[in-house]
Scaffold this motif. Structure first.
Motif, PDB file in Angstrom:
ATOM      1  N   SER A 130       0.739  -1.136   0.128  1.00  0.00           N
ATOM      2  CA  SER A 130       0.065  -0.073   0.018  1.00  0.00           C
ATOM      3  C   SER A 130       0.785   1.207  -0.089  1.00  0.00           C
ATOM      4  O   SER A 130       0.486   2.233  -0.793  1.00  0.00           O
ATOM      5  N   ALA A 131       1.910   1.074   0.626  1.00  0.00           N
ATOM      6  CA  ALA A 131       2.878   2.557   0.807  1.00  0.00           C
ATOM      7  C   ALA A 131       3.648   2.521  -0.768  1.00  0.00           C
ATOM      8  O   ALA A 131       3.556   3.817  -1.282  1.00  0.00           O
ATOM      9  N   ILE A 132       4.014   1.504  -1.202  1.00  0.00           N
ATOM     10  CA  ILE A 132       4.630   1.579  -2.625  1.00  0.00           C
ATOM     11  C   ILE A 132       3.437   2.128  -3.447  1.00  0.00           C
ATOM     12  O   ILE A 132       3.640   3.398  -4.304  1.00  0.00           O
ATOM     13  N   ASN A 133       2.195   1.789  -3.423  1.00  0.00           N
ATOM     14  CA  ASN A 133       1.217   2.022  -4.390  1.00  0.00           C
ATOM     15  C   ASN A 133       0.811   3.499  -4.411  1.00  0.00           C
ATOM     16  O   ASN A 133       0.654   4.176  -4.989  1.00  0.00           O
ATOM     17  N   SER A 134       0.640   3.878  -2.884  1.00  0.00           N
ATOM     18  CA  SER A 134       0.456   5.333  -2.666  1.00  0.00           C
ATOM     19  C   SER A 134       1.421   6.342  -3.335  1.00  0.00           C
ATOM     20  O   SER A 134       1.121   7.166  -3.973  1.00  0.00           O
ATOM     21  N   PHE A 135       2.710   5.989  -3.155  1.00  0.00           N
ATOM     22  CA  PHE A 135       3.664   6.722  -3.998  1.00  0.00           C
ATOM     23  C   PHE A 135       3.548   6.825  -5.317  1.00  0.00           C
ATOM     24  O   PHE A 135       3.721   7.649  -5.531  1.00  0.00           O
ATOM     25  N   LEU A 136       3.312   5.701  -5.848  1.00  0.00           N
ATOM     26  CA  LEU A 136       3.017   5.692  -7.186  1.00  0.00           C
ATOM     27  C   LEU A 136       1.905   6.446  -7.751  1.00  0.00           C
ATOM     28  O   LEU A 136       1.887   6.779  -8.968  1.00  0.00           O
ATOM     29  N   GLN A 137       0.955   6.394  -6.928  1.00  0.00           N
ATOM     30  CA  GLN A 137      -0.234   7.225  -7.520  1.00  0.00           C
ATOM     31  C   GLN A 137      -0.275   8.875  -6.977  1.00  0.00           C
ATOM     32  O   GLN A 137      -1.022   9.658  -7.100  1.00  0.00           O
ATOM     33  N   ARG A 192       0.318  10.016  -4.100  1.00  0.00           N
ATOM     34  CA  ARG A 192      -0.162  10.191  -2.673  1.00  0.00           C
ATOM     35  C   ARG A 192       0.859  10.324  -1.600  1.00  0.00           C
ATOM     36  O   ARG A 192       0.845   9.354  -0.712  1.00  0.00           O
ATOM     37  N   ALA A 193       1.819  11.241  -1.841  1.00  0.00           N
ATOM     38  CA  ALA A 193       2.991  11.152  -0.901  1.00  0.00           C
ATOM     39  C   ALA A 193       2.482  11.184   0.604  1.00  0.00           C
ATOM     40  O   ALA A 193       3.031  10.750   1.545  1.00  0.00           O
ATOM     41  N   ASP A 253      -0.020   9.978   2.103  1.00  0.00           N
ATOM     42  CA  ASP A 253      -0.519   8.435   2.399  1.00  0.00           C
ATOM     43  C   ASP A 253       0.588   7.519   2.309  1.00  0.00           C
ATOM     44  O   ASP A 253       0.698   6.610   3.307  1.00  0.00           O
ATOM     45  N   GLY A 254       1.472   7.689   1.592  1.00  0.00           N
ATOM     46  CA  GLY A 254       2.617   6.966   1.458  1.00  0.00           C
ATOM     47  C   GLY A 254       3.612   7.128   2.660  1.00  0.00           C
ATOM     48  O   GLY A 254       3.675   5.905   3.158  1.00  0.00           O
ATOM     49  N   ILE A 255       3.668   8.242   2.937  1.00  0.00           N
ATOM     50  CA  ILE A 255       4.571   8.401   4.338  1.00  0.00           C
ATOM     51  C   ILE A 255       3.854   7.855   5.573  1.00  0.00           C
ATOM     52  O   ILE A 255       4.520   7.097   6.316  1.00  0.00           O
ATOM     53  N   ASN A 256       2.585   8.113   5.757  1.00  0.00           N
ATOM     54  CA  ASN A 256       1.959   7.699   6.694  1.00  0.00           C
ATOM     55  C   ASN A 256       1.915   6.066   6.804  1.00  0.00           C
ATOM     56  O   ASN A 256       2.168   5.489   7.944  1.00  0.00           O
ATOM     57  N   THR A 257       1.812   5.360   5.609  1.00  0.00           N
ATOM     58  CA  THR A 257       1.759   3.877   5.857  1.00  0.00           C
ATOM     59  C   THR A 257       3.076   3.700   6.002  1.00  0.00           C
ATOM     60  O   THR A 257       3.083   2.502   6.562  1.00  0.00           O
ATOM     61  N   THR A 258       4.242   4.057   5.377  1.00  0.00           N
ATOM     62  CA  THR A 258       5.558   3.680   5.778  1.00  0.00           C
ATOM     63  C   THR A 258       5.733   3.733   7.242  1.00  0.00           C
ATOM     64  O   THR A 258       6.479   2.895   7.884  1.00  0.00           O
ATOM     65  N   PHE A 259       5.206   4.774   7.798  1.00  0.00           N
ATOM     66  CA  PHE A 259       5.399   4.922   9.176  1.00  0.00           C
ATOM     67  C   PHE A 259       4.552   3.651  10.247  1.00  0.00           C
ATOM     68  O   PHE A 259       5.045   3.228  11.145  1.00  0.00           O
ATOM     69  N   ARG A 260       3.591   3.661   9.618  1.00  0.00           N
ATOM     70  CA  ARG A 260       2.700   2.352  10.191  1.00  0.00           C
ATOM     71  C   ARG A 260       3.441   0.886  10.139  1.00  0.00           C
ATOM     72  O   ARG A 260       3.571   0.323  11.057  1.00  0.00           O
ATOM     73  N   LEU A 296      -2.494   6.634  13.473  1.00  0.00           N
ATOM     74  CA  LEU A 296      -2.047   6.555  11.882  1.00  0.00           C
ATOM     75  C   LEU A 296      -2.898   5.526  11.222  1.00  0.00           C
ATOM     76  O   LEU A 296      -2.774   4.253  11.074  1.00  0.00           O
ATOM     77  N   PRO A 297      -3.866   6.184  10.531  1.00  0.00           N
ATOM     78  CA  PRO A 297      -5.175   5.013  10.081  1.00  0.00           C
ATOM     79  C   PRO A 297      -4.326   4.478   8.746  1.00  0.00           C
ATOM     80  O   PRO A 297      -3.491   4.629   8.173  1.00  0.00           O
ATOM     81  N   ARG A 298      -4.949   3.143   8.438  1.00  0.00           N
ATOM     82  CA  ARG A 298      -4.723   2.444   7.390  1.00  0.00           C
ATOM     83  C   ARG A 298      -5.217   2.923   6.007  1.00  0.00           C
ATOM     84  O   ARG A 298      -6.295   3.354   5.793  1.00  0.00           O
ATOM     85  N   ASN A 299      -4.255   3.226   4.941  1.00  0.00           N
ATOM     86  CA  ASN A 299      -4.590   3.530   3.634  1.00  0.00           C
ATOM     87  C   ASN A 299      -4.430   2.572   2.772  1.00  0.00           C
ATOM     88  O   ASN A 299      -3.208   2.343   2.487  1.00  0.00           O
ATOM     89  N   LYS A 300      -5.469   1.923   2.170  1.00  0.00           N
ATOM     90  CA  LYS A 300      -5.166   0.627   1.381  1.00  0.00           C
ATOM     91  C   LYS A 300      -4.832   1.167  -0.081  1.00  0.00           C
ATOM     92  O   LYS A 300      -5.639   2.061  -0.309  1.00  0.00           O
ATOM     93  N   ALA A 301      -3.872   0.649  -0.658  1.00  0.00           N
ATOM     94  CA  ALA A 301      -3.988   0.798  -2.203  1.00  0.00           C
ATOM     95  C   ALA A 301      -3.252  -0.247  -2.959  1.00  0.00           C
ATOM     96  O   ALA A 301      -2.295  -0.991  -2.255  1.00  0.00           O
ATOM     97  N   ASP A 302      -3.698  -0.457  -3.930  1.00  0.00           N
ATOM     98  CA  ASP A 302      -3.432  -1.804  -4.807  1.00  0.00           C
ATOM     99  C   ASP A 302      -2.818  -1.410  -6.282  1.00  0.00           C
ATOM    100  O   ASP A 302      -2.928  -0.347  -6.438  1.00  0.00           O
TER     101      ASP A 302
END
Length: 261
Positions: free
Chosen positions: A82-89, A91-92, A94-101, A122-128
């Motif tokens: 999800s972190a990787i896909n957030s950055f690809l989208q 959505r920095a 969300d990507g940073i938030n998920t990385t810290f998660r 730190l809420p979960r932000n799902k991305a595929d």
């Protein structure tokens, strides 16, 4: 398994080619409805005969804290993608938030057993990757029911393949065959156990479970695409395991990718 299993899947799909209900116009999002209904029936048969009973036994035998730990650990592994896909989208945040998660839950949360990130705001932000392709402008293509995996589209099926290969617990990352099989078996049982109540509700309220599932899936995917693009009207993340999907030219939701063009 191999040839016999593939033949069974093919037979299930072919059997459904003539099962699309008559008397109503075809849904343009679902030109493969005959095949899809056959595959849906096949998946439902396997689920009722094998997956659901095993999941019910798992819930009855395994204590709730242990199940929660297993669920959190698989979710933590999913957060990596999800972190990787957030950055690809693009959505920095969300990507940073998920990385810290991932960092917090993997270390202080004992490899994700405890979801300390959510407890600390730190809420979960799902991305595929299927969602990523949609954000990049790739059309969804027809609705497609995959063997055992369930609802998808042509685009999302490709995204699922990429996510699978890049998964931290993918086959290529686990050399020990017994351990690998155990991990995948536990993952499947855990996912099905998380959906027991949803499945029961679907049986109770849906006159046509196939249509209900299709429309819900496509609308959810369309909503996630709009949300990732910063558009208004995105549905909230209900966090249904294995159904965190999105489609663009899909549902009866407003503004599909095709319409935007």
């Amino acid at each position: 398994m191999n040839k016999k299993f593939l033949a069974l899947i093919l037979a299930a799909g072919l059997a459904g080619c003539a099962t699309a209900p008559e008397g109503r116009p075809a849904d343009p999002r679902d030109p493969l409805e005959g095949f899809n209904r056959g595959m849906y029936k096949f998946n439902d048969t396997v689920d009722r005969a094998v997956l659901k009973p095993v999941a019910q036994g798992y819930v009855n035998v395994v204590p709730s804290p242990v199940r929660s730990c297993v669920r959190n650990m698989f979710a933590n592994a999913g957060d990596v993608m999800s972190a990787i896909n957030s950055f690809l989208q693009n959505r920095a945040p969300d990507g940073i938030n998920t990385t810290f998660r991932v960092l917090l839950n993997t270390t202080m949360g004992v490899f994700g057993c405890f979801d300390l990130a959510t407890q600390n705001g730190l809420p979960r932000n799902k991305a595929d990757f299927g969602q990523t392709l949609g954000v990049w402008g790739v059309g969804s293509g027809p609705y497609l029911v995959l063997p055992l995996l369930g609802p998808s589209t042509i685009r999302d099926a490709g995204g699922t393949a990429v996510d699978f290969l890049a998964d931290p617990v993918a086959v290529s990352n686990i050399d020990n065959v017994p351990v690998r099989n155990s991990v995948y078996g536990l993952r499947v049982v855990n996912a099905r156990a998380n959906l027991l109540e949803v499945g029961n509700l679907l049986d109770q309220v849906a006159l046509d479970p196939y249509t209900f599932t299709r429309d819900a899936y496509l609308q959810r995917r369309a909503s996630l695409i709009r949300g990732a693009n910063g558009a208004e009207g995105a549905l909230p993340d209900y966090s249904l395991p294995n159904y965190d999907d999105d489609d663009d030219a899909a549902a009866p939701a407003p503004a599909s990718d095709t319409q935007k063009k």
